[in-house]
Design a protein around this motif. Structure first.
Motif, PDB file in Angstrom:
ATOM      1  N   THR A  56      69.866  56.697  45.665  1.00  0.00           N
ATOM      2  CA  THR A  56      70.930  55.983  45.086  1.00  0.00           C
ATOM      3  C   THR A  56      70.306  55.003  44.005  1.00  0.00           C
ATOM      4  OG1 THR A  56      70.743  54.355  46.722  1.00  0.00           O
ATOM      5  CG2 THR A  56      72.255  56.060  47.181  1.00  0.00           C
ATOM      6  N   ILE A  57      71.031  54.560  43.331  1.00  0.00           N
ATOM      7  CA  ILE A  57      70.530  53.364  42.506  1.00  0.00           C
ATOM      8  C   ILE A  57      70.255  52.152  43.023  1.00  0.00           C
ATOM      9  CG2 ILE A  57      71.148  51.751  40.556  1.00  0.00           C
ATOM     10  CD1 ILE A  57      72.967  53.934  39.586  1.00  0.00           C
ATOM     11  N   GLU A  58      70.844  52.057  44.413  1.00  0.00           N
ATOM     12  CA  GLU A  58      70.511  50.809  45.398  1.00  0.00           C
ATOM     13  C   GLU A  58      69.005  50.959  45.774  1.00  0.00           C
ATOM     14  OE1 GLU A  58      73.293  52.578  45.321  1.00  0.00           O
ATOM     15  OE2 GLU A  58      74.602  50.848  44.186  1.00  0.00           O
ATOM     16  N   ASP A  59      68.796  52.302  46.022  1.00  0.00           N
ATOM     17  CA  ASP A  59      67.225  52.677  46.429  1.00  0.00           C
ATOM     18  C   ASP A  59      66.140  52.192  45.423  1.00  0.00           C
ATOM     19  OD1 ASP A  59      68.072  53.757  48.911  1.00  0.00           O
ATOM     20  OD2 ASP A  59      67.843  55.996  48.255  1.00  0.00           O
ATOM     21  N   LEU A  60      66.600  52.586  44.062  1.00  0.00           N
ATOM     22  CA  LEU A  60      65.600  52.185  43.061  1.00  0.00           C
ATOM     23  C   LEU A  60      65.578  50.506  43.039  1.00  0.00           C
ATOM     24  CD1 LEU A  60      63.872  52.682  40.817  1.00  0.00           C
ATOM     25  CD2 LEU A  60      66.199  52.940  39.189  1.00  0.00           C
ATOM     26  N   GLU A  61      66.823  49.774  43.385  1.00  0.00           N
ATOM     27  CA  GLU A  61      66.839  48.406  43.299  1.00  0.00           C
ATOM     28  C   GLU A  61      65.905  47.996  44.359  1.00  0.00           C
ATOM     29  OE1 GLU A  61      70.927  47.862  43.380  1.00  0.00           O
ATOM     30  OE2 GLU A  61      71.058  47.480  41.213  1.00  0.00           O
ATOM     31  N   ALA A  62      65.966  48.431  45.512  1.00  0.00           N
ATOM     32  CA  ALA A  62      65.056  47.912  46.597  1.00  0.00           C
ATOM     33  C   ALA A  62      63.635  48.274  46.194  1.00  0.00           C
ATOM     34  CB  ALA A  62      65.495  48.808  48.000  1.00  0.00           C
ATOM     35  N   TRP A  63      63.257  49.522  45.595  1.00  0.00           N
ATOM     36  CA  TRP A  63      61.694  49.696  45.401  1.00  0.00           C
ATOM     37  C   TRP A  63      61.573  48.582  44.361  1.00  0.00           C
ATOM     38  CZ3 TRP A  63      60.423  52.923  40.633  1.00  0.00           C
ATOM     39  CH2 TRP A  63      58.742  53.258  40.840  1.00  0.00           C
TER      40      TRP A  63
ATOM     41  N   ALA B 131      62.527  45.497  43.887  1.00  0.00           N
ATOM     42  CA  ALA B 131      62.318  44.367  44.647  1.00  0.00           C
ATOM     43  C   ALA B 131      61.082  44.218  45.514  1.00  0.00           C
ATOM     44  CB  ALA B 131      63.415  43.980  45.365  1.00  0.00           C
ATOM     45  N   LYS B 132      60.587  45.466  45.990  1.00  0.00           N
ATOM     46  CA  LYS B 132      59.114  45.495  46.534  1.00  0.00           C
ATOM     47  C   LYS B 132      58.121  45.333  45.821  1.00  0.00           C
ATOM     48  CE  LYS B 132      57.011  48.427  50.211  1.00  0.00           C
ATOM     49  NZ  LYS B 132      57.305  49.544  50.728  1.00  0.00           N
ATOM     50  N   ILE B 133      58.082  46.125  44.642  1.00  0.00           N
ATOM     51  CA  ILE B 133      56.708  46.200  43.878  1.00  0.00           C
ATOM     52  C   ILE B 133      57.020  44.985  42.851  1.00  0.00           C
ATOM     53  CG2 ILE B 133      56.714  48.757  44.086  1.00  0.00           C
ATOM     54  CD1 ILE B 133      57.357  49.179  41.319  1.00  0.00           C
ATOM     55  N   ALA B 134      57.994  44.443  42.537  1.00  0.00           N
ATOM     56  CA  ALA B 134      58.061  43.188  41.447  1.00  0.00           C
ATOM     57  C   ALA B 134      58.799  42.360  41.920  1.00  0.00           C
ATOM     58  CB  ALA B 134      58.507  43.988  40.341  1.00  0.00           C
ATOM     59  N   PRO B 135      58.477  41.724  43.062  1.00  0.00           N
ATOM     60  CA  PRO B 135      59.374  40.571  43.663  1.00  0.00           C
ATOM     61  C   PRO B 135      59.648  39.461  42.429  1.00  0.00           C
ATOM     62  CG  PRO B 135      57.141  40.502  44.609  1.00  0.00           C
ATOM     63  CD  PRO B 135      57.301  41.595  43.647  1.00  0.00           C
ATOM     64  N   GLY B 136      60.656  38.623  42.714  1.00  0.00           N
ATOM     65  CA  GLY B 136      60.915  37.316  41.826  1.00  0.00           C
ATOM     66  C   GLY B 136      61.495  38.042  40.431  1.00  0.00           C
ATOM     67  N   ASP B 137      60.979  37.415  39.350  1.00  0.00           N
ATOM     68  CA  ASP B 137      61.404  37.821  38.162  1.00  0.00           C
ATOM     69  C   ASP B 137      60.176  38.607  37.224  1.00  0.00           C
ATOM     70  OD1 ASP B 137      59.864  35.750  37.563  1.00  0.00           O
ATOM     71  OD2 ASP B 137      61.115  34.779  36.520  1.00  0.00           O
ATOM     72  N   LYS B 138      59.262  39.313  38.174  1.00  0.00           N
ATOM     73  CA  LYS B 138      58.207  39.870  37.302  1.00  0.00           C
ATOM     74  C   LYS B 138      58.708  41.366  36.920  1.00  0.00           C
ATOM     75  CE  LYS B 138      54.502  38.612  40.619  1.00  0.00           C
ATOM     76  NZ  LYS B 138      53.620  39.147  41.768  1.00  0.00           N
TER      77      LYS B 138
END
Length: 139
Positions: free
Chosen positions: A14-21, A23-30
């Protein structure tokens, strides 16, 4: 007219899975990044407003603007390409896509419109209903 890339989003249902990925590899606003083995030869065109279109469950569903390309060397000594992506995930009108390996170029004329585009329709649908319509092949 910008040039884009299209890539399978392996491991995401899902798109939510991509959003979670993201958040994991680029936390914050990176900015987010994706490393791939091959470097695009048409990099200048990609950097002129191009996006990476993600195929999730055999359907193009979302894109991210490409903001940079960088050659990196892995711990194994092999050169790869780091594709830097804008954090914003822009939902697109769903478009079925057969499986392929790696990435492919996608012209602006062949790219699906953003859901915010008046031509796309369905921007007000709940995500679960949109997913069901895609699954049934009704969209």
């Amino acid at each position: 007219m910008s040039l884009n890339l299209i890539k399978l989003c392996v491991g995401a249902d899902t798109i939510e899975d991509l959003e979670a990925w993201r958040a994991k590899i680029a936390p914050g606003d990176k900015p987010m990044h994706h490393v791939t083995r091959m470097s695009p030869k048409r990099g200048e065109e990609l950097l002129d407003g191009g996006s990476l279109y993600w195929v999730i469950k055999r359907v193009i569903q979302v894109r991210q603007r490409i903001i940079g390309l960088e050659e990196v060397t892995g711990s194994d000594g092999i050169s790869r390409c780091c594709i830097w992506l804008d954090r914003e995930l822009v939902r697109t009108a769903p478009r079925p896509k057969k499986p392929f390996q790696g990435w492919r170029y996608l012209t602006a004329a062949d790219a699906p419109p953003d859901l915010s585009s008046p031509a796309s329709g369905g921007e007000d649908l709940p995500d679960d209903l949109r997913a069901k319509l895609i699954e049934m092949g009704a969209w």
